[in-house]
Write an enzyme that holds these catalytic residues in place. Structure first.
Site, PDB file in Angstrom:
ATOM      1  N   ASP A 144     -28.368  49.353  61.530  1.00 19.25           N
ATOM      2  CA  ASP A 144     -27.178  50.169  61.364  1.00 19.25           C
ATOM      3  C   ASP A 144     -27.651  51.527  60.839  1.00 19.25           C
ATOM      4  O   ASP A 144     -28.790  51.661  60.382  1.00 19.25           O
ATOM      5  CB  ASP A 144     -26.243  49.481  60.363  1.00 19.25           C
ATOM      6  CG  ASP A 144     -25.020  50.300  60.025  1.00 19.25           C
ATOM      7  OD1 ASP A 144     -24.397  50.874  60.945  1.00 19.25           O
ATOM      8  OD2 ASP A 144     -24.679  50.380  58.829  1.00 19.25           O
ATOM      9  N   ASP A 158     -25.260  54.195  58.885  1.00 16.82           N
ATOM     10  CA  ASP A 158     -24.607  54.615  57.645  1.00 16.82           C
ATOM     11  C   ASP A 158     -24.833  53.615  56.520  1.00 16.82           C
ATOM     12  O   ASP A 158     -24.556  52.417  56.661  1.00 16.82           O
ATOM     13  CB  ASP A 158     -23.104  54.783  57.871  1.00 16.82           C
ATOM     14  CG  ASP A 158     -22.771  55.871  58.890  1.00 16.82           C
ATOM     15  OD1 ASP A 158     -23.659  56.690  59.203  1.00 16.82           O
ATOM     16  OD2 ASP A 158     -21.623  55.895  59.360  1.00 16.82           O
TER      17      ASP A 158
END
Length: 201
Positions: free
Chosen positions: A37, A39
């Protein structure tokens, strides 16, 4: 996962002096792909809410500054982790549900990784960056790569994305950004879940 502050954090890059994750060199099996991922996993902000384009590069592309003068960079260990992962022959992918996919790609283009001074984007074999369930991201990755889901290890900061494990992916929950220790713990969990805790071949 508690919601983070809505104000964009200022980020200072401190070059790491440590070595590659220890699991990369212990002779035991490794995933064929690490999926990250973005963020609050690779960088400490939400690119779709904290960042106001356009971006400008600073400090030889070690960080980016937005229209409001806020500074953005990777978590400290990330540059060497991405380089060490590729050097080990492990594929690198991103799976992000951000609502600002173009801005996320721009950030990956602008941020360069020390000491190689190459664009972060160049260390990713595949990018799946779009809103929606992470199971869709992984279905697309599987179609692109031909890899079995069990050969993928996913790092993400949101527990809801554990739904990818229904596919056979192992997900390791990240609390405060990816570090070498997080990579090691994730790899050990991947080995345990797949019954691959001994040397092979």
């Amino acid at each position: 996962m508690p919601r983070k502050s809505s104000s964009a954090p200022s980020t200072t890059i401190v070059e790491s002096s440590s070595t590659a994750p220890s699991t990369f060199n212990d002779g035991l099996p490794l995933p064929k792909m690490l999926v990250f991922d973005l963020d609050y996993t690779l960088w400490p902000f939400w690119v779709d809410t904290h960042v106001s384009p356009p971006l400008k590069a600073k400090d030889n592309n070690a960080r980016a500054v937005d229209r409001c003068g806020e500074s953005f960079a990777f978590y400290q260990d990330v540059p060497l982790i991405l380089q060490d992962t590729r050097a080990k022959g492990i594929q690198v992918s991103a799976a992000s549900r951000t609502a600002a996919p173009d801005l996320a790609r721009d950030m990956l283009k602008m941020l360069h990784l020390a000491p190689a001074n190459k664009r972060a984007l160049d260390y990713f074999d595949y990018l799946q960056i779009f809103p929606g369930s992470k199971t869709t991201h992984f279905a697309r990755l599987q179609k692109q790569t031909g890899l079995d889901y069990k050969d993928m290890l996913f790092f993400d900061d949101e527990a809801r994305n554990k739904n990818v494990e229904e596919l056979g992916v192992v997900m390791y929950l990240v609390r405060d950004g990816v570090t070498r220790d997080v990579i090691d713990r994730g790899v050990r969990e991947w080995r345990r879940r797949n019954g691959r805790e001994k040397k092979e071949g």
